[in-house]
Design a protein around this motif. Structure first.
Motif, PDB file in Angstrom:
ATOM      1  N   UNK A  14     -34.820  63.416 -31.763  1.00 32.05           N
ATOM      2  CA  UNK A  14     -35.028  63.847 -30.379  1.00 32.05           C
ATOM      3  C   UNK A  14     -35.602  62.709 -29.549  1.00 32.05           C
ATOM      4  N   UNK A  15     -36.618  62.024 -30.075  1.00 33.73           N
ATOM      5  CA  UNK A  15     -37.227  60.908 -29.349  1.00 33.73           C
ATOM      6  C   UNK A  15     -36.248  59.784 -29.087  1.00 33.73           C
ATOM      7  N   UNK A  16     -35.405  59.506 -30.074  1.00 39.18           N
ATOM      8  CA  UNK A  16     -34.457  58.405 -29.922  1.00 39.18           C
ATOM      9  C   UNK A  16     -33.417  58.704 -28.858  1.00 39.18           C
ATOM     10  N   UNK A  17     -32.865  59.911 -28.869  1.00 30.95           N
ATOM     11  CA  UNK A  17     -31.851  60.255 -27.868  1.00 30.95           C
ATOM     12  C   UNK A  17     -32.467  60.377 -26.479  1.00 30.95           C
ATOM     13  N   UNK A  18     -33.722  60.829 -26.403  1.00 27.46           N
ATOM     14  CA  UNK A  18     -34.396  60.863 -25.113  1.00 27.46           C
ATOM     15  C   UNK A  18     -34.636  59.449 -24.595  1.00 27.46           C
ATOM     16  N   UNK A  19     -35.052  58.555 -25.489  1.00 32.24           N
ATOM     17  CA  UNK A  19     -35.306  57.170 -25.089  1.00 32.24           C
ATOM     18  C   UNK A  19     -34.024  56.424 -24.744  1.00 32.24           C
ATOM     19  N   UNK A  20     -32.896  56.870 -25.291  1.00 30.19           N
ATOM     20  CA  UNK A  20     -31.614  56.267 -24.932  1.00 30.19           C
ATOM     21  C   UNK A  20     -31.374  56.346 -23.433  1.00 30.19           C
ATOM     22  N   UNK A  21     -31.762  57.453 -22.827  1.00 30.30           N
ATOM     23  CA  UNK A  21     -31.582  57.627 -21.385  1.00 30.30           C
ATOM     24  C   UNK A  21     -32.805  57.124 -20.617  1.00 30.30           C
ATOM     25  N   UNK A  22     -33.985  57.588 -21.018  1.00 30.21           N
ATOM     26  CA  UNK A  22     -35.218  57.236 -20.305  1.00 30.21           C
ATOM     27  C   UNK A  22     -35.886  56.064 -21.029  1.00 30.21           C
ATOM     28  N   UNK A  23     -35.256  54.906 -20.913  1.00 33.34           N
ATOM     29  CA  UNK A  23     -35.629  53.753 -21.739  1.00 33.34           C
ATOM     30  C   UNK A  23     -36.466  52.752 -20.937  1.00 33.34           C
ATOM     31  N   UNK A  47     -36.769  51.050 -28.851  1.00 35.29           N
ATOM     32  CA  UNK A  47     -36.957  50.202 -30.035  1.00 35.29           C
ATOM     33  C   UNK A  47     -37.829  50.901 -31.073  1.00 35.29           C
ATOM     34  N   UNK A  48     -38.898  51.541 -30.618  1.00 40.77           N
ATOM     35  CA  UNK A  48     -39.831  52.185 -31.536  1.00 40.77           C
ATOM     36  C   UNK A  48     -39.179  53.366 -32.251  1.00 40.77           C
ATOM     37  N   UNK A  49     -38.431  54.175 -31.495  1.00 34.78           N
ATOM     38  CA  UNK A  49     -37.756  55.313 -32.115  1.00 34.78           C
ATOM     39  C   UNK A  49     -36.620  54.848 -33.028  1.00 34.78           C
ATOM     40  N   UNK A  50     -35.963  53.741 -32.656  1.00 36.72           N
ATOM     41  CA  UNK A  50     -34.889  53.209 -33.504  1.00 36.72           C
ATOM     42  C   UNK A  50     -35.445  52.754 -34.846  1.00 36.72           C
ATOM     43  N   UNK A  51     -36.560  52.023 -34.824  1.00 39.26           N
ATOM     44  CA  UNK A  51     -37.187  51.561 -36.072  1.00 39.26           C
ATOM     45  C   UNK A  51     -37.629  52.759 -36.911  1.00 39.26           C
ATOM     46  N   UNK A  52     -38.201  53.769 -36.262  1.00 38.22           N
ATOM     47  CA  UNK A  52     -38.634  54.984 -36.956  1.00 38.22           C
ATOM     48  C   UNK A  52     -37.447  55.678 -37.619  1.00 38.22           C
ATOM     49  N   UNK A  53     -36.361  55.808 -36.878  1.00 36.77           N
ATOM     50  CA  UNK A  53     -35.160  56.467 -37.389  1.00 36.77           C
ATOM     51  C   UNK A  53     -34.550  55.692 -38.550  1.00 36.77           C
TER      52      UNK A  53
END
Length: 463
Positions: A14-23, A47-53
């Motif tokens: 959820x965080x990653x897809x949200x950050x994709x738009x609100x980056x 970047x942070x959510x990508x590393x987490x994922x």
């Protein structure tokens, strides 16, 4: 473990897809004195959510890699090797290393999504989160157009836009400049591509609605009336969201997005014709109604924009950017000018001036608006062809799955077929955008859109 029980994965996704738009981003440096978009270094929220994922799915990345056909694996490795070697040919090694790191991060995030989407329940969550974000972005775009300026969400990645700013993307209507909708993306064309993906997802939801099953349940037992009401409510919600997204898409005034969005939606309807011609026909009617709802009140803006397709400045500038790309490919055919270095080398060698682009306007100094040409100019022709071969192999692998009889966790099997067709159409749409724009290669949100879509295609294909 079921995906629905793993809260870490749910939050990361959820965080990653949200950050994709609100980056939102934090600028940390530049390869040149001053600031220019394509020579700057930044840390992004995504970047942070990508590393987490990636960390949560690290052990499964190798498994996902081998879902690719052999040609796809080989071409991807060749592409990565040439991208890495191009660092040594770069005019700015720091800029090349930064671009390479960005590319690797986006690719690994895509593979992580491919691993997740193979777990039961993950695809439904991705679709729900993505559509919710697309609807919110469409509403933000409408608000920007109404205000004719940004709405104060700079901390979430919104660009500072205004009708009087020459760096803002505008259209000229009746002698006055009109600001195009940006959402929280760096350019209306990127926003348009994002909305096209959302429109495709909404079309898929419409095709998945099982009206026949709901009516049969109602006839069998009266208490099942709630199933019919739930189905009706879902249909109305999808129709409203589709109208909202169509309205936002029109306000980007991206002609490429208009054409690709309309073509992709109609293609989905035609693909589904053999399964249910009634659902396909209803989708076509809904698309026409949503388009009319969006275009009719804006016809005074849409008609001049659609008519001025050949003589428009954007077309002539794209031709000039392509000249820069071809010149650099001719001069550096094997290893290119270095990943991330096309703009820098183009300015240093005077390629932009020879193409007729003035250095006095920094916002006009942009990469070639064709990522296949751009990639060839930065990492060499072999690397560019390898990337194209990888995309084709990924699509072919998923297409082959459509014609196999055995089923898996995604399959109802009609629903699984729809899901695969949808991601194939999504990736094909982005690859079409790549012929006339550079954002899938140069901009962080564009990179993530591309590689996440690749991940969905790979994850929904069978080994």
């Amino acid at each position: 473990m079921k995906f629905s029980a793993d809260w870490f994965k749910i939050l990361a996704l959820i965080g990653f897809f949200a950050a994709l738009a609100f980056d939102g981003r934090l600028l940390v440096g530049s390869a040149i004195p001053g600031f220019h978009e394509y020579e700057s270094f930044a840390v992004y929220l995504s970047d942070f959510f990508a590393v987490f994922l990636i960390g949560l799915n690290w052990r499964r990345l190798r498994e996902v890699f081998f879902l690719l056909p052999r040609v796809g694996r080989g071409s991807l490795l060749v592409f990565i090797i040439f991208a890495a070697v191009s660092v040594f040919a770069a005019a700015s090694a720091s800029l090349a290393l930064y671009a390479l790191a960005r590319l690797v991060l986006a690719m690994l995030a895509g593979l992580a999504v491919a691993a997740l989407v193979r777990e039961r329940g993950a695809l439904s969550l991705i679709a729900s989160v993505f559509i919710a974000i697309v609807a919110l972005e469409a509403a933000l775009g409408i608000a920007q157009f109404a205000r004719q300026e940004s709405i104060g969400l700079h901390f979430l990645g919104e660009s500072p836009i205004a009708a009087g700013d020459p760096a803002t993307s505008r259209i000229l209507i009746g002698g006055a400049y009109v600001v195009r909708a940006y959402g929280t993306f760096p350019h209306p064309n990127v926003f348009g591509a994002f909305l096209v993906l959302g429109l495709i997802a909404l079309c898929a939801l419409w095709l998945r609605i099982d009206w026949r099953g709901a009516i049969a349940a109602w006839r069998a037992d009266k208490p099942y009336l709630r199933i019919v009401l739930k189905t009706l409510g879902g249909s109305v919600l999808i129709a409203c969201l589709m109208s909202l997204v169509a309205f936002g898409l029109v306000l980007t005034f991206s002609r490429t997005a208009w054409i690709i969005g309309a073509g992709a939606a109609l293609l989905l309807a035609l693909f589904h014709m053999r399964t249910s011609w009634r659902r396909s026909l209803s989708l076509m009617v809904l698309l026409f109604a949503a388009s009319a709802f969006a275009v009719f009140p804006l016809r005074a803006f849409v008609a001049p924009r659609a008519a001025d397709a050949v003589s428009d400045r954007a077309v002539t500038e794209r031709i000039a950017y392509s000249r820069v790309g071809f010149e650099l490919v001719k001069q550096h055919p094997l290893f290119g000018v270095g990943i991330g270095n096309q703009v820098l080398v183009g300015v240093q060698t005077g390629a932009y001036e020879r193409a007729g682009i003035a250095n006095t306007k920094p916002w006009l100094i942009q990469p070639a608006h064709n990522i296949y040409l751009l990639v060839a100019s930065e990492i060499g022709m072999v690397g560019g062809l390898a990337l194209l071969a990888f995309f084709i192999a990924a699509l072919v692998g998923c297409v082959r799955t459509l014609f196999r009889r055995q089923h898996d966790d995604y399959d109802d099997d009609k629903q699984g077929k729809i899901s695969r067709i949808v991601v194939i159409v999504m990736l094909s749409s982005l690859l079409l955008f790549a012929f006339v724009d550079h954002f899938p290669w140069t901009l962080v949100q564009g990179q993530l859109m591309l590689w996440l879509t690749v991940g969905l295609v790979v994850g929904l294909a069978k080994a």
